[in-house]
Design a protein around this motif. Structure first.
Motif, short mmCIF file in Angstrom:
data_model
loop_
_atom_site.label_atom_id
_atom_site.label_comp_id
_atom_site.label_asym_id
_atom_site.label_seq_id
_atom_site.Cartn_x
_atom_site.Cartn_y
_atom_site.Cartn_z
N VAL A 2 -5.60 5.81 -0.60
CA VAL A 2 -4.69 4.72 -0.27
C VAL A 2 -4.59 3.83 -1.51
O VAL A 2 -5.60 3.27 -1.96
CB VAL A 2 -5.19 3.89 0.94
CG1 VAL A 2 -4.20 2.77 1.24
CG2 VAL A 2 -5.40 4.78 2.15
N ASP A 3 -3.40 3.71 -2.06
CA ASP A 3 -3.20 2.91 -3.26
C ASP A 3 -2.75 1.51 -2.85
O ASP A 3 -1.72 1.32 -2.20
CB ASP A 3 -2.13 3.53 -4.17
CG ASP A 3 -2.58 4.89 -4.71
OD1 ASP A 3 -3.80 5.07 -4.89
OD2 ASP A 3 -1.71 5.75 -4.94
N ILE A 4 -3.55 0.52 -3.27
CA ILE A 4 -3.27 -0.89 -2.98
C ILE A 4 -2.77 -1.55 -4.25
O ILE A 4 -3.38 -1.41 -5.31
CB ILE A 4 -4.51 -1.62 -2.47
CG1 ILE A 4 -5.13 -0.88 -1.26
CG2 ILE A 4 -4.18 -3.07 -2.11
CD1 ILE A 4 -4.28 -0.89 -0.03
N LEU A 30 0.84 -1.19 0.00
CA LEU A 30 0.00 0.00 0.00
C LEU A 30 0.88 1.24 0.00
O LEU A 30 2.06 1.19 0.38
CB LEU A 30 -0.97 0.02 1.18
CG LEU A 30 -0.45 0.05 2.62
CD1 LEU A 30 0.02 1.43 3.02
CD2 LEU A 30 -1.55 -0.40 3.58
N SER A 48 -4.03 -3.13 -9.22
CA SER A 48 -3.99 -2.07 -8.23
C SER A 48 -5.35 -1.37 -8.17
O SER A 48 -6.11 -1.38 -9.15
CB SER A 48 -2.89 -1.05 -8.55
OG SER A 48 -3.12 -0.44 -9.80
#
Length: 400
Positions: A390-392, A251, A366
């Motif tokens: 929030v980048d997963i 993340l 993503s």
């Protein structure tokens, strides 16, 4: 006032470097102590704590370069002779203190800088460089060791500064000689002194003091982690048509305008997938994540708290989704389902690319989430300190 040294007095450049270094170090010292003590329960408190830490780090980096230039200049100059050279013990102690000062003035800010570069997040350095360093990996182990060394070297530097100041006052008050006046701004006093005679004994003594400090710190537990252990739930093994052989679940958040990357160390994936779809559906996936296994640099402990992941109450997150065809192209798929995190269940669509070579599948995907949807960081209602996004990202390889 002459700019260069003579065997009797210090020049103007040496004096400027001396007092600049002193000012920077004596400013960084209290800022570091204050920053450590400041609370960070609310948005404003965290912003203040980060600001003071940033000031401490920035001044520390400036002190490092100032000390480096001071030492390089000193190497090219004559060293004024000691006014107490006939007192061998006192002269050796003074020379040892100078070696400790020179070495610690470099080592203290450098270990702090390496610690900053090795960890993720919190309190950036206010310079156009320095957030990372060559050959310094993002590593909690490196950060922990350098933080401990930084602490021990600060003690050595602080005690040496006190001894240095005490020695200067002794020369001024008791001995009534010109040692202190030689380093003060203005015209150098006229003194009758022999040229300085170098010896390896003070350097050896300084090296021994540093070594003793490191050994004492080791036996005193300074190098042990003092963070409270994070409770990590043991995930049950899963039976899956596809067995994950390797993978990363990461993340990235934005804190104080800078990206902070982290990763989950423990997670399972139960995957059912067929290349041939039925009405656009290829299978399904269930991913369970141990939240306590998250590593997020210097803010890991904070992320586990009640205002954020609240790992004590919600130790896992679960993503359940159908795997669907994506009309955008070959090997393009969508995992459409829900993510349950911190008691909230939110619809999530994860686009990903997957290639299947006989019995081996490789995928990457993503998705961007909003922390507000899960009640994470509710005490930070704006993006001043912590971004909403929030980048997963997930990348894995699995065997049929």
């Amino acid at each position: 006032m002459a700019l260069t040294n003579t065997h009797k007095s210090y020049g103007g450049i040496a004096k400027v470097f001396h007092w600049m270094t002193a000012l920077l170090i004596l400013t960084a010292f209290p800022l570091g102590i204050i920053a450590q003590q400041l609370p960070f329960e609310t948005n404003d408190q965290l912003a203040l704590k980060a600001t003071v830490f940033s000031a401490h780090k920035t001044i520390g980096v400036l002190a490092f370069f100032t000390a480096l230039m001071r030492i390089l200049w000193a190497i090219t100059q004559k060293r004024p002779g000691l006014l107490n050279a006939e007192n061998k013990l006192e002269a050796t102690a003074a020379e040892t203190a100078h070696w400790l000062l020179y070495g610690s003035m470099l080592a203290v800010p450098l270990t702090g800088w390496v610690h900053h570069a090795a960890t993720e997040g919190f309190a950036p350095i206010w310079l156009p460089f320095g957030q990372s360093l060559p050959l310094v990996p993002k590593s909690e182990a490196v950060a922990s060791v350098t933080a401990s060394m930084h602490f021990l070297l600060i003690i050595v530097l602080g005690l040496t500064i006190l001894a240095h100041i005490g020695g200067a006052l002794k020369h001024f008050v008791i001995d009534k000689d010109q040692t202190l006046q030689r380093m003060l701004p203005g015209r150098a006093p006229q003194v009758d002194v022999e040229p300085h005679v170098r010896s390896l004994l003070p350097l050896s003594a300084a090296l021994a003091i540093w070594a003793i400090a490191m050994v004492a710190g080791t036996f005193g537990g300074v190098f042990k982690s003092h963070d409270a252990p994070i409770a990590t739930v043991a995930l049950q093994e899963v039976t899956s048509d596809w067995q994950v052989t390797s993978g990363d679940l990461t993340l990235e958040i934005t804190q104080f305008g800078a990206p902070v990357a982290g990763s989950f160390g423990e997670w399972t994936a139960q995957i059912s997938f067929e290349e041939q779809d039925i009405d656009g559906r290829h299978g399904d996936v269930t991913v369970e994540v141990a939240i306590g296994s998250l590593s997020l640099g210097s803010v890991t402990q904070q992320a586990m708290g009640n205002d954020f992941f609240n790992v004590a109450t919600f130790p896992t997150a679960t993503f359940q989704a159908d795997i669907l065809s994506d009309s955008d192209g070959d090997n393009q798929y969508i995992a459409e389902g829900t993510l349950t995190l911190k008691g909230a269940t939110v619809p999530v669509t994860l686009p990903f690319v997957m290639e299947v070579d006989q019995n081996t599948a490789t995928m990457e995907g993503s998705v961007s989430l909003d922390r507000q949807d899960f009640g994470i960081g509710a005490n930070m209602p704006d993006e001043t300190n912590l971004g909403f996004g929030v980048d997963i990202s997930v990348a894995l390889q699995a065997q049929r």
